[in-house]
Design a protein around this motif. Sequence first.
Motif, PDB file in Angstrom:
ATOM      1  N   GLY A 314     -22.203 -19.582 -29.938  1.00 58.51           N
ATOM      2  CA  GLY A 314     -20.976 -20.062 -30.563  1.00 58.51           C
ATOM      3  C   GLY A 314     -20.503 -19.085 -31.627  1.00 58.51           C
ATOM      4  O   GLY A 314     -21.177 -18.106 -31.954  1.00 58.51           O
ATOM      5  N   ARG A 315     -19.325 -19.357 -32.144  1.00 55.74           N
ATOM      6  CA  ARG A 315     -18.759 -18.550 -33.235  1.00 55.74           C
ATOM      7  C   ARG A 315     -18.859 -19.374 -34.517  1.00 55.74           C
ATOM      8  O   ARG A 315     -18.173 -20.385 -34.673  1.00 55.74           O
ATOM      9  N   TYR A 316     -19.707 -18.942 -35.421  1.00 53.55           N
ATOM     10  CA  TYR A 316     -19.933 -19.700 -36.638  1.00 53.55           C
ATOM     11  C   TYR A 316     -20.503 -18.776 -37.715  1.00 53.55           C
ATOM     12  O   TYR A 316     -20.603 -17.560 -37.518  1.00 53.55           O
ATOM     13  N   LEU A 327     -16.509 -15.282 -39.435  1.00 59.68           N
ATOM     14  CA  LEU A 327     -17.356 -15.969 -38.480  1.00 59.68           C
ATOM     15  C   LEU A 327     -17.691 -14.999 -37.353  1.00 59.68           C
ATOM     16  O   LEU A 327     -16.854 -14.184 -36.949  1.00 59.68           O
ATOM     17  N   LEU A 328     -18.908 -15.108 -36.820  1.00 62.35           N
ATOM     18  CA  LEU A 328     -19.369 -14.161 -35.812  1.00 62.35           C
ATOM     19  C   LEU A 328     -19.866 -14.901 -34.575  1.00 62.35           C
ATOM     20  O   LEU A 328     -20.495 -15.964 -34.688  1.00 62.35           O
ATOM     21  N   TYR A 329     -19.576 -14.317 -33.412  1.00 61.77           N
ATOM     22  CA  TYR A 329     -20.040 -14.942 -32.177  1.00 61.77           C
ATOM     23  C   TYR A 329     -21.522 -14.636 -32.015  1.00 61.77           C
ATOM     24  O   TYR A 329     -21.940 -13.476 -31.954  1.00 61.77           O
ATOM     25  N   THR A 330     -22.316 -15.700 -31.941  1.00 57.85           N
ATOM     26  CA  THR A 330     -23.767 -15.618 -32.023  1.00 57.85           C
ATOM     27  C   THR A 330     -24.389 -16.088 -30.721  1.00 57.85           C
ATOM     28  O   THR A 330     -23.945 -17.083 -30.135  1.00 57.85           O
ATOM     29  N   GLY A 331     -25.428 -15.403 -30.271  1.00 58.79           N
ATOM     30  CA  GLY A 331     -26.123 -15.795 -29.057  1.00 58.79           C
ATOM     31  C   GLY A 331     -26.983 -17.028 -29.256  1.00 58.79           C
ATOM     32  O   GLY A 331     -27.311 -17.426 -30.378  1.00 58.79           O
ATOM     33  N   ASP A 332     -27.372 -17.650 -28.142  1.00 56.59           N
ATOM     34  CA  ASP A 332     -28.222 -18.829 -28.234  1.00 56.59           C
ATOM     35  C   ASP A 332     -29.658 -18.435 -28.540  1.00 56.59           C
ATOM     36  O   ASP A 332     -30.078 -17.298 -28.312  1.00 56.59           O
ATOM     37  N   LEU A 366     -26.137 -11.261 -33.030  1.00 58.38           N
ATOM     38  CA  LEU A 366     -25.340 -11.796 -34.131  1.00 58.38           C
ATOM     39  C   LEU A 366     -23.875 -11.415 -34.055  1.00 58.38           C
ATOM     40  O   LEU A 366     -23.037 -12.044 -34.715  1.00 58.38           O
ATOM     41  N   THR A 367     -23.531 -10.371 -33.299  1.00 59.03           N
ATOM     42  CA  THR A 367     -22.137  -9.920 -33.174  1.00 59.03           C
ATOM     43  C   THR A 367     -21.857  -9.690 -31.694  1.00 59.03           C
ATOM     44  O   THR A 367     -22.175  -8.635 -31.162  1.00 59.03           O
ATOM     45  N   PHE A 400     -18.984  -3.878 -29.730  1.00 60.22           N
ATOM     46  CA  PHE A 400     -19.215  -3.048 -28.548  1.00 60.22           C
ATOM     47  C   PHE A 400     -20.711  -2.974 -28.253  1.00 60.22           C
ATOM     48  O   PHE A 400     -21.536  -2.918 -29.165  1.00 60.22           O
ATOM     49  N   VAL A 401     -21.041  -2.980 -26.952  1.00 60.53           N
ATOM     50  CA  VAL A 401     -22.424  -2.718 -26.568  1.00 60.53           C
ATOM     51  C   VAL A 401     -22.818  -1.348 -27.100  1.00 60.53           C
ATOM     52  O   VAL A 401     -22.064  -0.387 -26.981  1.00 60.53           O
ATOM     53  N   SER A 402     -23.975  -1.271 -27.722  1.00 65.06           N
ATOM     54  CA  SER A 402     -24.547  -0.117 -28.419  1.00 65.06           C
ATOM     55  C   SER A 402     -24.221  -0.131 -29.902  1.00 65.06           C
ATOM     56  O   SER A 402     -24.730   0.697 -30.651  1.00 65.06           O
ATOM     57  N   ARG A 403     -23.398  -1.127 -30.360  1.00 63.06           N
ATOM     58  CA  ARG A 403     -23.112  -1.238 -31.793  1.00 63.06           C
ATOM     59  C   ARG A 403     -23.434  -2.630 -32.331  1.00 63.06           C
ATOM     60  O   ARG A 403     -23.235  -2.897 -33.513  1.00 63.06           O
ATOM     61  N   ARG A 404     -23.929  -3.522 -31.485  1.00 66.19           N
ATOM     62  CA  ARG A 404     -24.144  -4.909 -31.879  1.00 66.19           C
ATOM     63  C   ARG A 404     -25.381  -5.058 -32.767  1.00 66.19           C
ATOM     64  O   ARG A 404     -26.312  -4.267 -32.704  1.00 66.19           O
TER      65      ARG A 404
END
Length: 423
Positions: A314-316, A327-332, A366-367, A400-404
């Motif tokens: 979610g984004r929280y 707010l950042l889109y976060t993985g489960d 986290l991003t 971006f993938v490689s910067r997350r």
Amino acid sequence: MSRLRAVVAALTLGAPFVATAADITRVASSFEDDDPFGMFIDVGVETTQRRTKIVRESLPTTAEGKRYANALWYRGADPRLNFDLAIGISRDVELSFGVPIVFVRTEKWDFVSDSNSTILNNTIGNNCADGEPCTLPSAQPLFNVPLETLRGGVGNMRFGLAWAIFNQRKDDTKPMWVVGLDYEAPTAAKLDPSVPTDSEAENARNIGDRVHKYTMYTALSRKIGIADPYFRMHYTVPVRGPGFYSNCDQKNLDPQNLGRPQNCGIDEWDRKTTGIQAPHTGGLTFGSEFHVYNQPNRKVWLDLRAITNYVSEGRYYNELSGALRKLLYTGDYMQVGGQLALKAHVNDVLTLRGSAMLLYNTDHVLTDEQIGKDIDKSGTVDITTNPAEINPNFDYRTDFVSRRFYATESKDFRLELSATFSF
């Protein structure tokens, strides 16, 4: 522990039947033949600390794939006062209310190693030319390190309804079986992560997420000799409330903080799409209380429990939101751990309880904002010829993938002391 935090699976409800039911299945009851009115007042202090190592992915240089570089240590502390009231409104039916007061919620970020930090030496820019990324002529830090934020205030109010379908006190051939619904209302003032805070800041008392949370749960326990084993299962559904926060609402909108702020508010990127998306949570708790001392006027219990929670994507507000100011889109991720508690029944009115809990949080991103969506149904997201397809929340510097960024080695530790007054 706080009866208001659904992400932790150790929520308990107070009731007068202390001797024959584990805390996790207690329900206040009224209109009984031997007790016409039942009520609990719970007052407790607790502190929760989270320590996380934040790493950053980099381009693969070997056949094994991605590499991760140490970036930051995150330390968060949340000391609070919890107040809960439970009243029996019928036989084996309870209505409850609770509210927390957060003293000072502290967040700190420090380098694991500041040599050649990509946070300070960032050369990627957002919105350099018509919303597209570019290479900056000189380094522009993502944020300054070390960094600290302070917040605190009155949290969201909770209202609950619980029903003991079976009550072992009345029928010893059956266990205690409780079902219930808790509602957490978005009563706390809205937190705006784009505005840095300290103890003197005007909005330092704003800690609310403006999200309704509905928690459905069921719990069972059965006293067997000196043991009182129990089990609890819960699931929380979040629903955005009025005035929920979106990154497009930033009071001091920094064009470098969003990949395409020009898209904020257009048809495909309205506030519902760009705003907070609180995670769904669910969990299981199982354990047992043990009567280690049992005298007519003095009783002591040892409580051992195992806890497993699931937190959806979610984004929280997560461990990097206070630094990146959004707010950042976060993985489960999963939480696994346990709790040790000691409870003492001092007299018919007063019960004291102390507990310590440790949870391990599995690694998660986290991003992770998606770059956009295929609005024109061409089969791909075209950020060049159709920039309206770019997600305004997407940050070229961190998504971006490689910067997350990822959370690793994350642990929550909680201490609680509480008193229960039974009437």
